[in-house]
Design a protein around this motif. Structure first.
Motif, mmCIF file in Angstrom:
data_model
loop_
_atom_site.group_PDB
_atom_site.id
_atom_site.type_symbol
_atom_site.label_atom_id
_atom_site.label_comp_id
_atom_site.label_asym_id
_atom_site.label_seq_id
_atom_site.Cartn_x
_atom_site.Cartn_y
_atom_site.Cartn_z
ATOM 1 N N ARG A 398 41.127 54.638 41.666
ATOM 2 C CA ARG A 398 40.014 55.537 41.925
ATOM 3 C C ARG A 398 39.603 55.337 43.374
ATOM 4 O O ARG A 398 38.991 54.318 43.710
ATOM 5 C CB ARG A 398 38.880 55.132 40.977
ATOM 6 N N ARG A 399 39.974 56.252 44.247
ATOM 7 C CA ARG A 399 39.693 56.096 45.678
ATOM 8 C C ARG A 399 39.214 57.414 46.261
ATOM 9 O O ARG A 399 39.947 58.406 46.270
ATOM 10 C CB ARG A 399 40.975 55.667 46.416
ATOM 11 N N GLN A 400 37.975 57.426 46.781
ATOM 12 C CA GLN A 400 37.455 58.660 47.374
ATOM 13 C C GLN A 400 38.125 58.994 48.700
ATOM 14 O O GLN A 400 38.183 60.149 49.090
ATOM 15 C CB GLN A 400 35.946 58.526 47.589
ATOM 16 N N ARG A 401 38.577 57.936 49.399
ATOM 17 C CA ARG A 401 39.122 58.157 50.739
ATOM 18 C C ARG A 401 40.491 57.490 50.881
ATOM 19 O O ARG A 401 40.942 56.769 50.004
ATOM 20 C CB ARG A 401 38.171 57.552 51.779
ATOM 21 N N GLY A 419 51.651 48.084 44.634
ATOM 22 C CA GLY A 419 50.864 47.607 43.493
ATOM 23 C C GLY A 419 49.969 46.446 43.892
ATOM 24 O O GLY A 419 48.798 46.374 43.510
ATOM 25 N N ALA A 420 50.521 45.538 44.696
ATOM 26 C CA ALA A 420 49.801 44.308 45.057
ATOM 27 C C ALA A 420 48.577 44.592 45.925
ATOM 28 O O ALA A 420 47.635 43.799 45.962
ATOM 29 C CB ALA A 420 50.744 43.352 45.776
ATOM 30 N N THR A 421 48.592 45.704 46.644
ATOM 31 C CA THR A 421 47.479 46.020 47.553
ATOM 32 C C THR A 421 46.490 47.010 46.943
ATOM 33 O O THR A 421 45.539 47.418 47.613
ATOM 34 C CB THR A 421 48.014 46.636 48.864
ATOM 35 N N MET A 422 46.720 47.402 45.706
ATOM 36 C CA MET A 422 45.862 48.430 45.125
ATOM 37 C C MET A 422 44.396 47.978 45.089
ATOM 38 O O MET A 422 44.101 46.835 44.740
ATOM 39 C CB MET A 422 46.354 48.754 43.717
ATOM 40 N N SER A 423 43.479 48.874 45.455
ATOM 41 C CA SER A 423 42.060 48.640 45.192
ATOM 42 C C SER A 423 41.502 49.874 44.523
ATOM 43 O O SER A 423 42.067 50.966 44.622
ATOM 44 C CB SER A 423 41.229 48.350 46.430
ATOM 45 N N SER A 424 40.357 49.683 43.842
ATOM 46 C CA SER A 424 39.792 50.779 43.079
ATOM 47 C C SER A 424 38.286 50.596 42.993
ATOM 48 O O SER A 424 37.777 49.487 43.142
ATOM 49 C CB SER A 424 40.415 50.777 41.682
ATOM 50 N N GLU A 425 37.581 51.713 42.783
ATOM 51 C CA GLU A 425 36.140 51.623 42.574
ATOM 52 C C GLU A 425 35.886 51.209 41.135
ATOM 53 O O GLU A 425 36.498 51.746 40.214
ATOM 54 C CB GLU A 425 35.495 52.983 42.893
ATOM 55 N N THR A 426 34.969 50.239 40.927
ATOM 56 C CA THR A 426 34.740 49.692 39.586
ATOM 57 C C THR A 426 34.129 50.737 38.649
ATOM 58 O O THR A 426 33.474 51.678 39.082
ATOM 59 C CB THR A 426 33.812 48.462 39.635
ATOM 60 N N THR A 427 34.337 50.536 37.324
ATOM 61 C CA THR A 427 33.876 51.476 36.298
ATOM 62 C C THR A 427 33.067 50.732 35.234
ATOM 63 O O THR A 427 32.918 49.511 35.313
ATOM 64 C CB THR A 427 35.081 52.143 35.609
ATOM 65 N N ALA A 428 32.597 51.473 34.247
ATOM 66 C CA ALA A 428 31.755 50.888 33.192
ATOM 67 C C ALA A 428 32.550 50.091 32.161
ATOM 68 O O ALA A 428 31.972 49.526 31.234
ATOM 69 C CB ALA A 428 30.978 51.992 32.482
ATOM 70 N N ALA A 429 33.868 50.003 32.306
ATOM 71 C CA ALA A 429 34.671 49.280 31.313
ATOM 72 C C ALA A 429 34.416 47.773 31.349
ATOM 73 O O ALA A 429 34.728 47.068 30.412
ATOM 74 C CB ALA A 429 36.157 49.559 31.507
ATOM 75 N N ALA A 430 33.879 47.289 32.470
ATOM 76 C CA ALA A 430 33.503 45.875 32.537
ATOM 77 C C ALA A 430 32.042 45.799 32.956
ATOM 78 O O ALA A 430 31.542 46.692 33.650
ATOM 79 C CB ALA A 430 34.382 45.124 33.527
ATOM 80 N N VAL A 431 31.373 44.721 32.530
ATOM 81 C CA VAL A 431 29.980 44.524 32.909
ATOM 82 C C VAL A 431 29.914 44.312 34.425
ATOM 83 O O VAL A 431 30.748 43.643 34.994
ATOM 84 C CB VAL A 431 29.420 43.282 32.165
ATOM 85 N N GLY A 432 28.923 44.903 35.083
ATOM 86 C CA GLY A 432 28.787 44.750 36.533
ATOM 87 C C GLY A 432 28.514 46.096 37.171
ATOM 88 O O GLY A 432 28.414 47.118 36.490
ATOM 89 N N LYS A 433 28.399 46.085 38.516
ATOM 90 C CA LYS A 433 28.064 47.299 39.230
ATOM 91 C C LYS A 433 29.227 48.305 39.190
ATOM 92 O O LYS A 433 30.393 47.915 39.266
ATOM 93 C CB LYS A 433 27.760 46.933 40.685
ATOM 94 N N VAL A 434 28.892 49.579 39.058
ATOM 95 C CA VAL A 434 29.916 50.627 39.009
ATOM 96 C C VAL A 434 30.085 51.242 40.405
ATOM 97 O O VAL A 434 29.112 51.386 41.134
ATOM 98 C CB VAL A 434 29.501 51.702 37.972
ATOM 99 N N GLY A 435 31.312 51.573 40.789
ATOM 100 C CA GLY A 435 31.540 52.281 42.047
ATOM 101 C C GLY A 435 31.764 51.382 43.253
ATOM 102 O O GLY A 435 31.833 51.843 44.378
ATOM 103 N N ARG A 479 40.429 61.565 45.094
ATOM 104 C CA ARG A 479 40.022 61.762 46.482
ATOM 105 C C ARG A 479 38.980 62.881 46.540
ATOM 106 O O ARG A 479 39.098 63.889 45.851
ATOM 107 C CB ARG A 479 41.234 62.134 47.346
ATOM 108 N N THR A 480 37.925 62.675 47.355
ATOM 109 C CA THR A 480 36.846 63.664 47.405
ATOM 110 C C THR A 480 36.800 64.357 48.769
ATOM 111 O O THR A 480 37.261 63.816 49.779
ATOM 112 C CB THR A 480 35.474 63.019 47.134
ATOM 113 N N GLY A 481 36.222 65.558 48.777
ATOM 114 C CA GLY A 481 36.049 66.312 50.014
ATOM 115 C C GLY A 481 34.686 66.026 50.627
ATOM 116 O O GLY A 481 33.947 65.155 50.153
ATOM 117 N N GLU A 482 34.367 66.800 51.671
ATOM 118 C CA GLU A 482 33.086 66.584 52.377
ATOM 119 C C GLU A 482 31.883 66.710 51.427
ATOM 120 O O GLU A 482 30.892 66.015 51.583
ATOM 121 C CB GLU A 482 32.929 67.611 53.505
ATOM 122 N N ASN A 483 31.988 67.602 50.444
ATOM 123 C CA ASN A 483 30.865 67.821 49.518
ATOM 124 C C ASN A 483 30.778 66.756 48.429
ATOM 125 O O ASN A 483 29.941 66.847 47.532
ATOM 126 C CB ASN A 483 30.991 69.208 48.874
#
Ligand code: GTP
Ligand code: SPV
Ligand code: MN
Length: 586
Positions: A398-401, A419-435, A479-483
């Motif tokens: 999950r990567r906006q940019r 695979g080894a360098t993958m990063s992602s925005e966190t989600t609600a599947a684990a306890v903790g901050k999302v995004g 990936r997200t656009g300007e909006n």
């Protein structure tokens, strides 16, 4: 039924430790399911849903502090701390056993202890593994019955062998202060206490099929991965199989059940698995995959006839719903449901809810547990004891940019590096901050049962043993656009990306070589019938030099954490990427 003496002894020891009022040995029969369901309803652990509209379906609310995996309370207990690596929580086996045994002592007083034998993988497959879970939760037993081949089939598979994973689970007092999910990979054992939910408590899933299995896989020369498995049938009728590793709540179940867009005639997607793949090298030098599970434990919010019609058809019967919202007619509701909520909705915590409420009606990590056999797209090969041959592996996050919609690695070693360098925005599947952005290599950060850098070494070693390894790709639907809106329509339209992937596997498909890998040419992704302008496609496929220079710096820091465990092949790829990015033109 033969049950080995040492298994019996182990269960006797645990009975003495946990002191249950009685012990029930589960056989997996329907009569047993009905009896345990009835007891769970009487005790208020389950509520029957409308048996007209949702036959065989039940509703469960978990404790409000027990709604997702708790990674900070999850431990890998190897003798040597370095074998757990810097990304896992570690306790020595001695300390863990001493600390946690105290909590298990008498934890089942006034309760029934269930002995739940289960098979991970198809019946009759030499790749399947047996576990036995001891638990005091009827909800867990009923979930395990859907998620695994539970009961006598497991004892039969085991025969006179003692080679099974010992899984001990108790709800304890459900307090997060006394919650531990401990893995002893060197002893093939799991101890979990204080949680009744999901990956913390259904020990066949993340604990056995990923953490313990990844450790065994390294020892025995195979791989346990957090991957969906699907077959793509083309209009000529040929089916090719792919796997995809995406972090929790990043689209595995949805992709596994994809329904092709109407414009792409003659295509069909077959579901083999939606969460976990066990991979082995066949005599033909290819990689073969089985799905060790028998059901789906899927994210509910966002599931609709539009986004995932196959899931909707799957969860209409024989399904356990956890932490969704309840309607007065005893049907269920969640954010993103096909229908409006209507009046009288009760939220996941049992409180009245209306669309004006500031809180969500269903918990963002609310889940369905449903038999895989009910899925309309289930592959005829899903229980093949040999598995299915894999043509491509996808890594998706999950990567906006920065990360393009899709690109292809140059080879297996480069793919392992992706695979080894993958990063992602966190989600609600684990306890903790999302995004929050975090590294999640191969989507295995919370699930690797040993040192993550040694795991990359195992990937490289597997690659060297294959004569026809799958091609490796990176995808990003997010990936997200300007909006701030997603640029890519996603869901069924992801088939357009899969189509390019298959073309590439067959040596076709237009691609541009960039510093990061092969990116599709401007018109290489089929956009027939899709209202997606060239400008959006350009943004989706863009490789921005400045952004990538920054990304390469971040990678260096990441790898340094692992010291000399990082295999040379990974450093090689890192340095080669740095060179290519720096020398590329603006
Ligand atoms: P786990 O069961 O936690 O492992 O999750 P998963 O990887 O199976 O994710 P799932 O398919 O359940 O999707 C999680 C969330 O992502 C849901 O809210 C989906 O609606 C959303 N999602 C899935 N696929 C896409 C996609 O292609 N595009 C967008 N925008 N959202 C998606
Ligand atoms: C995940 O978080 O990846 C899940 C849910 O599939 S759980 O079973 O809780 O791990
Ligand atoms: Mn998952």
């Amino acid at each position: 039924m033969t049950i080995s003496e040492s298994a019996k002894r182990w269960i006797q020891e645990l009975t003495a430790l946990c002191q249950p009022d009685d012990v029930t040995w589960c056989d997996g029969s329907e009569a047993e399911r009905d009896r345990i369901t009835k007891e769970a309803v009487e005790r208020g652990e389950l509520m029957p849903l409308s048996q007209d509209k949702l036959p065989g379906c039940y509703y469960h609310r978990s404790h409000p502090t027990d709604v997702a995996r708790t990674e900070h309370l999850t431990f890998i207990c190897t003798k040597d701390k370095e074998d757990a690596g810097p990304t896992n929580n570690w306790m020595s086996p001695g300390d863990a056993r001493e600390k946690v045994a105290k909590l298990f002592k008498g934890s089942m007083r006034g309760r029934t202890m269930f002995v739940v034998p289960f098979l991970m993988g198809p019946v009759g497959s030499r790749f399947s593994k047996v576990g036995v879970q001891i638990t005091d939760s009827r909800y867990v037993v009923l979930n395990m019955r859907i998620m695994t081949r539970m009961g006598n089939a497991a004892w039969e598979h085991l025969g006179s062998s003692d080679d099974f994973t010992r899984c001990l689970h108790s709800l304890g007092d459900l307090s997060p202060d006394r919650r531990y999910i401990c893995h002893f990979p060197e002893d093939n054992e799991i101890w979990s206490i204080g949680s009744g939910y999901g990956g913390n408590a259904l020990l066949g899933k993340k604990c056995l099929a990923l953490r313990i299995a990844s450790f065994l896989g390294r020892k025995e020369g195979w791989m346990a991965e957090h991957m969906l498995i699907l077959g793509i049938q083309n209009p000529e009728g040929e089916t090719h199989y792919i796997t995809g590793a995406f972090p929790s709540a990043c689209g595995k179940t949805n992709l596994a059940m994809l329904v092709p867009p109407a414009m792409l005639k003659g295509w069909k997607v077959w579901t083999v698995g939606d969460d976990i793949a066990w991979l082995r090298i066949g005599d033909d030098g290819r990689l073969w995959a089985i799905n060790p599970e028998a059901g789906f434990f899927g994210v509910v919010p966002g599931t609709s006839s539009k986004t995932n019609p196959n899931a909707m058809a799957t969860i209409g019967r024989n399904t356990i719903y956890t932490n969704v919202a309840l309607r007065p007619d005893k049907t269920v509701w969640w954010e993103g449901h096909d229908e409006p909520p209507g009046p009288g909705v009760i939220d996941w915590q049992g409180k009245p809810w209306s669309p004006e409420s500031s809180e969500k009606a269903a918990h963002p990590n609310s889940r369905f547990t449903a038999p895989a056999s009910q899925c309309p797209s289930i592959s005829p090969e899903w229980e093949n004891p040999q598995g299915v041959p894999i043509s491509a592996i996808l890594f998706g996050a999950r990567r906006q940019r920065v990360m393009p919609l899709i690109y292809q690695s140059f080879n297996w070693q480069h793919g392992t590096f992706l695979g080894a360098t993958m990063s992602s925005e966190t989600t609600a599947a684990a306890v903790g901050k999302v995004g929050v952005m975090r590294r999640d290599p191969m989507a295995m950060l919370p699930f690797c049962g040993y040192n993550m850098a040694d795991y990359w070494g195992h990937w490289l070693a597997m690659g060297r043993r294959m004569t026809s390894p799958p091609k490796i790709f990176r995808v990003n639907w997010f990936r997200t656009g300007e909006n701030g809106k997603f640029l890519w329509p996603g869901f069924g339209d992801n088939l357009r990306v899969l189509k390019w992937i298959l073309e590439r596997c067959q040596g076709r498909g237009e691609a541009v070589e960039t510093p990061i890998g092969y990116v599709p040419g401007k018109n290489a992704i089929d956009r027939a019938g899709l209202d997606l302008p060239d400008s959006a496609m350009e943004q989706l496929l863009k490789v921005d030099r400045a952004e990538w220079i920054e990304a390469v710096h971040g990678q260096h820091e990441w790898f340094e954490k692992f010291g000399d465990h990082v295999p040379p092949g990974i450093w090689e790829e890192h340095e080669a990427l740095a060179r290519r990015v720096v020398s590329s033109h603006e």
